[in-house]
Design a protein around this motif. Structure first.
Motif, short mmCIF file in Angstrom:
data_model
loop_
_atom_site.label_atom_id
_atom_site.label_comp_id
_atom_site.label_asym_id
_atom_site.label_seq_id
_atom_site.Cartn_x
_atom_site.Cartn_y
_atom_site.Cartn_z
N LEU A 56 21.02 -16.58 -32.08
CA LEU A 56 19.99 -17.50 -31.60
C LEU A 56 18.95 -16.80 -30.74
CD1 LEU A 56 22.18 -20.59 -30.58
CD2 LEU A 56 20.72 -20.38 -32.61
N PHE A 57 19.25 -15.58 -30.29
CA PHE A 57 18.37 -14.86 -29.38
C PHE A 57 17.71 -13.70 -30.12
CE2 PHE A 57 21.46 -17.12 -26.95
CZ PHE A 57 20.85 -17.47 -25.76
N ILE A 58 16.39 -13.74 -30.23
CA ILE A 58 15.65 -12.75 -31.02
C ILE A 58 14.49 -12.20 -30.20
CG2 ILE A 58 14.25 -12.39 -33.10
CD1 ILE A 58 15.81 -14.61 -34.44
N TRP A 59 14.35 -10.87 -30.18
CA TRP A 59 13.28 -10.23 -29.41
C TRP A 59 11.93 -10.38 -30.10
CZ3 TRP A 59 13.61 -8.79 -24.55
CH2 TRP A 59 14.86 -8.47 -24.02
N ARG A 60 10.90 -10.67 -29.31
CA ARG A 60 9.51 -10.61 -29.76
C ARG A 60 8.87 -9.47 -29.00
NH1 ARG A 60 6.66 -14.91 -31.60
NH2 ARG A 60 8.62 -15.45 -32.60
N ILE A 92 13.24 -14.66 -27.55
CA ILE A 92 13.07 -16.02 -28.06
C ILE A 92 14.44 -16.66 -28.21
CG2 ILE A 92 12.18 -17.44 -29.95
CD1 ILE A 92 9.99 -15.94 -28.50
N ILE A 93 14.55 -17.93 -27.81
CA ILE A 93 15.78 -18.70 -28.04
C ILE A 93 15.50 -19.65 -29.19
CG2 ILE A 93 17.48 -20.26 -27.04
CD1 ILE A 93 16.78 -19.19 -24.30
N GLN A 94 16.10 -19.35 -30.34
CA GLN A 94 15.85 -20.13 -31.55
C GLN A 94 16.26 -21.59 -31.35
OE1 GLN A 94 13.94 -18.20 -33.43
NE2 GLN A 94 15.24 -17.86 -35.20
N PRO A 95 15.46 -22.54 -31.84
CA PRO A 95 15.83 -23.95 -31.72
C PRO A 95 17.16 -24.24 -32.41
CG PRO A 95 13.53 -23.71 -32.40
CD PRO A 95 14.16 -22.35 -32.49
N SER A 96 17.98 -25.04 -31.76
CA SER A 96 19.28 -25.43 -32.31
C SER A 96 19.73 -26.71 -31.63
CB SER A 96 20.32 -24.32 -32.08
OG SER A 96 20.67 -24.25 -30.69
#
Length: 362
Positions: free
Chosen positions: A57-61, A70-74
């Motif tokens: 859920l956690f992806i670097w920009r 970024i914390i992906q919506p869920s």
């Protein structure tokens, strides 16, 4: 996996520790358990999960001067409004992080947290300078620091009630391998945080922990079975080893209260020999045993053990062992050994058993 998940769900104990090699199916087990318990809860989540999907859920920009995680919506976004940032900082403190962080919400705060940015941790004097208008520059933290942050983020989420839809308290926590990128010191701190979680919740929630890390498993077993609160846990604990072969995957209970890693490896290798199913990855496990014995004997090279068990040309044998175990230790590779290497494998294994008098039960 559905059968194993059902077995855990029906278990009348609230503390379940499961040890398994990587590649055995720990994450799939957590997903199967989620699906089973949702069926029994009118399709709603019945518990909270920390596993590989949580970290995804956690992806670097990686934008210059605006780098952010970024914390992906869920479905978790529903609970961000109840998130206690002070609790997160409290969980982070024992790890002594060298970073600070700042959350950024969506324009509509009800949508939760959009991303988090990290900054070099500053002393009070530096904070005073910031008050004069100096700009904080976001940084990218290390893989280990990121895992610590996400783990503590979920620890803070575990403190929120009303997870399961309809405002009900979560029925279980399922924690899968929270230590894959951590050093020994931080693993010990993570064990402490898990024990705190167990202590607070085991009376009214099932807590399932799966791991491939022998240190995490062993320390948890020791604290739960022999620690100062062991008497309160004793009727609530179930230990499992998750094992698989080509035909099956199942739980096994450790024979002894103390889980001895080297004996577990030796039993796995003995079964591979007995079944005549010796694959390339078994050499990686054999090397682990050789290194463990060498360490116990106080020598720095496992070729010494090869000498002790009576092999000749030990440098060449050590080279073969190194070559055949060069992949990640716990990666399962279904590649059968050529006859010469299979015979060498048996010779080393039998030499170890004979020389050091190990007694195995498979």
């Amino acid at each position: 996996m559905e059968q194993l998940a059902t077995k855990i769900a029906r278990l009348k104990k609230n503390i379940v520790l499961i040890y398994a090699f990587n590649g055995t199916g720990k994450t799939r087990l957590s997903v199967a358990y989620k699906n089973i318990t949702k069926k029994n809860n009118k399709g709603n989540h019945a518990g909270v999960y920390y596993n590989a999907y949580s970290e995804d859920l956690f992806i670097w920009r990686n934008e210059e001067r605006n780098i952010r995680l970024i914390i992906q919506p869920s479905t978790l976004n529903l609970y961000h409004q109840s998130f206690n940032e002070n609790k997160l900082r409290e969980h982070l403190t024992p790890y002594k992080p060298k970073f600070d962080f700042r959350f950024h919400l969506y324009p509509d705060a009800a949508q939760g947290i959009e991303f988090v940015q990290f900054f070099v941790k500053k002393d009070e004097a530096a904070k005073e300078d910031d008050a004069q208008g100096n700009e904080d520059i976001p940084i990218k933290i290390s893989r280990g620091e990121q895992q610590i942050f996400i783990w503590c983020f979920f620890l803070a989420l575990f403190d929120i009630d009303g997870w399961t839809g309809e405002g009900k308290q979560s029925q279980h926590f399922f924690i899968d391998d929270p230590v894959s990128s951590l050093d020994d010191h931080n693993i010990f701190i993570t064990v402490s945080s898990i024990m705190d979680l167990i202590d607070r919740h085991f009376k009214n929630r099932k807590i399932i922990i799966t791991t491939h890390h022998i240190g995490l498993f062993s320390i948890l077993c020791d604290w739960i079975k022999k620690g100062e609160k062991a008497s309160s846990y004793k009727d609530e604990v179930q230990l499992y080893i998750l094992k698989k072969d080509e035909a099956d995957i199942d739980f096994h209970s450790p024979n002894n209260e103390v889980f001895l890693y080297h004996l577990e490896l030796l039993q796995i290798l003995k079964k591979a020999i007995d079944d005549d199913r010796i694959y390339a990855y078994h050499f990686a496990l054999l090397r682990q045993i050789l290194e463990n014995i060498a360490s116990f004997l106080g020598v720095g090279r496992f070729a010494y053990v090869l000498e002790q068990i009576g092999l000749t040309d030990t440098d060449e044998v050590a080279r073969i062992v190194n070559t055949l175990s060069h992949k990640t230790v716990f990666r399962y590779e279904a590649k059968e050994l050529v006859p010469d290497n299979k015979e060498l494998f048996k010779k080393i294994f039998n030499g170890i058993i004979t020389k050091y008098n190990f007694v195995l039960h498979v």
